[in-house]
Design a protein around this motif. Structure first.
Motif, short mmCIF file in Angstrom:
data_model
loop_
_atom_site.label_atom_id
_atom_site.label_comp_id
_atom_site.label_asym_id
_atom_site.label_seq_id
_atom_site.Cartn_x
_atom_site.Cartn_y
_atom_site.Cartn_z
N GLY A 1 21.79 51.95 -18.64
CA GLY A 1 20.67 52.43 -19.90
C GLY A 1 21.00 51.51 -21.12
N THR A 2 21.81 50.61 -21.04
CA THR A 2 22.08 49.61 -22.11
C THR A 2 21.61 48.13 -21.55
N ALA A 3 20.87 47.36 -22.68
CA ALA A 3 20.15 46.15 -22.03
C ALA A 3 21.45 45.18 -22.18
N GLY A 4 21.36 43.88 -21.54
CA GLY A 4 22.28 42.96 -21.57
C GLY A 4 21.98 41.61 -20.98
N THR A 5 22.63 40.63 -20.78
CA THR A 5 22.11 39.26 -20.32
C THR A 5 23.09 38.97 -19.21
N VAL A 6 22.46 38.03 -18.37
CA VAL A 6 23.36 37.30 -17.32
C VAL A 6 22.92 35.84 -17.60
N ARG A 7 24.13 34.90 -17.64
CA ARG A 7 24.18 33.76 -17.93
C ARG A 7 24.62 33.05 -16.87
N GLY B 1 25.09 46.09 -20.91
CA GLY B 1 25.23 46.98 -19.72
C GLY B 1 24.94 46.55 -18.46
N VAL B 2 24.84 45.06 -18.30
CA VAL B 2 24.46 44.56 -16.95
C VAL B 2 25.90 44.48 -15.93
N MET C 1 11.17 40.36 -17.54
CA MET C 1 12.49 39.85 -18.32
C MET C 1 12.27 38.49 -18.98
N ARG C 2 12.57 37.99 -19.77
CA ARG C 2 12.84 36.80 -20.50
C ARG C 2 13.95 35.85 -19.81
N LEU D 1 19.37 35.10 -18.53
CA LEU D 1 18.24 36.19 -18.20
C LEU D 1 18.67 37.38 -19.13
N GLU D 2 17.59 37.77 -19.79
CA GLU D 2 17.46 38.99 -20.69
C GLU D 2 17.12 40.11 -19.88
N VAL D 3 17.98 41.09 -19.52
CA VAL D 3 17.79 42.18 -18.78
C VAL D 3 17.53 43.61 -19.79
N GLY D 4 16.41 44.19 -19.59
CA GLY D 4 16.28 45.47 -20.12
C GLY D 4 17.03 46.52 -19.84
N ALA D 5 17.43 47.56 -20.94
CA ALA D 5 17.91 48.98 -20.54
C ALA D 5 16.89 49.58 -19.34
#
Length: 184
Positions: free
Chosen positions: A64-70, A82-83, A123-124, A162-166
Motif C-alpha cells: 500500500g506504500t510506493a517505493g523503488t527498486v534500484r 513499501g516494496v 511505472m517509471r 524502478l519507481e513502484v506505485g502503491a
C-alpha cells in the motif's frame, strides 16, 4: 538419438528373426545416453555494439506504500518504501562491442526516463547507471569513455531505478530504452 524399427508383416518372418537371435552368442548390453547442446557465436563488425541481455529488476512485491527498486550495474538490488524484493532475481542490461584500443566513445541515452507498462499503472525507470570505473549516471548528454582493452573489445552493464506505485497491480511490465554510442 536414433531408433530403429523392425516391421514383420508375416508371422513366419518374426519367428525366424526370433530364432536367429537365440542362436547368436550373448553380447553384453551397452547403454547409450545422449543429450543435445547449443553453440552460438557472434562475429563483430568493427566499430559496433550490441545488446547481450535486457535490464531485469526481478520479482518484487508491492504494498500500500510506493517505493523503488534500484538495480546497480554489478547486479545488487536494493529497495525503498513499501516494496519487497522477492527471490534473488534481477540482472543489469549488458552491452558489448568492438572498437579500437584507446579510442574515445561518447555514450548517451535516448531519454533520461522511460515508462514500462503492464496490467496496472505504468511505472517509471530512471537513473540509468553504467558500470564503468567509476560508475556514472547516463543521460541524454553524452558521456565520454575510452576503450581500454588491447583488442578493442568491451562490454558494460547498465542498471537503473524502478519507481513502484502503491498497490501496483501484479503482472509483467516491460518497456524499451535506447543507448547510443558514437565512436570518435
Amino acid at each position: 538419438m536414433r531408433t530403429s524399427h523392425i516391421i514383420c508383416p508375416l508371422r513366419k518372418q518374426c519367428g525366424l528373426a526370433a530364432f536367429a537371435l537365440l542362436l547368436l552368442p550373448a553380447a553384453p548390453a551397452l547403454a547409450q545416453n545422449g543429450a543435445q547442446g547449443e553453440a552460438e557465436a557472434i562475429v563483430l563488425r568493427p566499430l559496433s555494439f550490441f545488446k547481450v541481455n535486457d535490464l531485469d529488476f526481478g520479482s518484487i512485491i508491492a504494498s500500500g506504500t510506493a517505493g523503488t527498486v534500484r538495480l546497480a550495474p554489478d547486479g545488487t538490488r536494493t529497495r525503498t518504501g513499501g516494496v519487497t524484493l522477492a527471490g534473488n532475481g534481477g540482472e543489469p542490461a549488458r552491452f558489448a562491442g568492438l572498437g579500437t584500443p584507446n579510442r574515445q566513445v561518447n555514450i548517451s541515452l535516448g531519454s533520461n526516463t522511460i515508462w514500462i507498462t503492464g496490467p496496472g499503472v505504468r511505472m517509471r525507470v530512471r537513473d540509468f547507471e553504467i558500470g564503468s570505473t567509476p560508475t556514472a549516471i547516463l543521460s541524454t548528454t553524452p558521456t565520454r569513455f575510452s576503450i581500454a582493452s588491447a583488442l578493442g573489445n568491451y562490454n558494460f552493464p547498465v542498471g537503473g531505478t524502478l519507481e513502484v506505485g502503491a498497490n501496483q497491480a501484479p503482472g509483467d511490465y516491460s518497456g524499451t530504452f535506447t543507448i547510443t554510442l558514437n565512436y570518435l
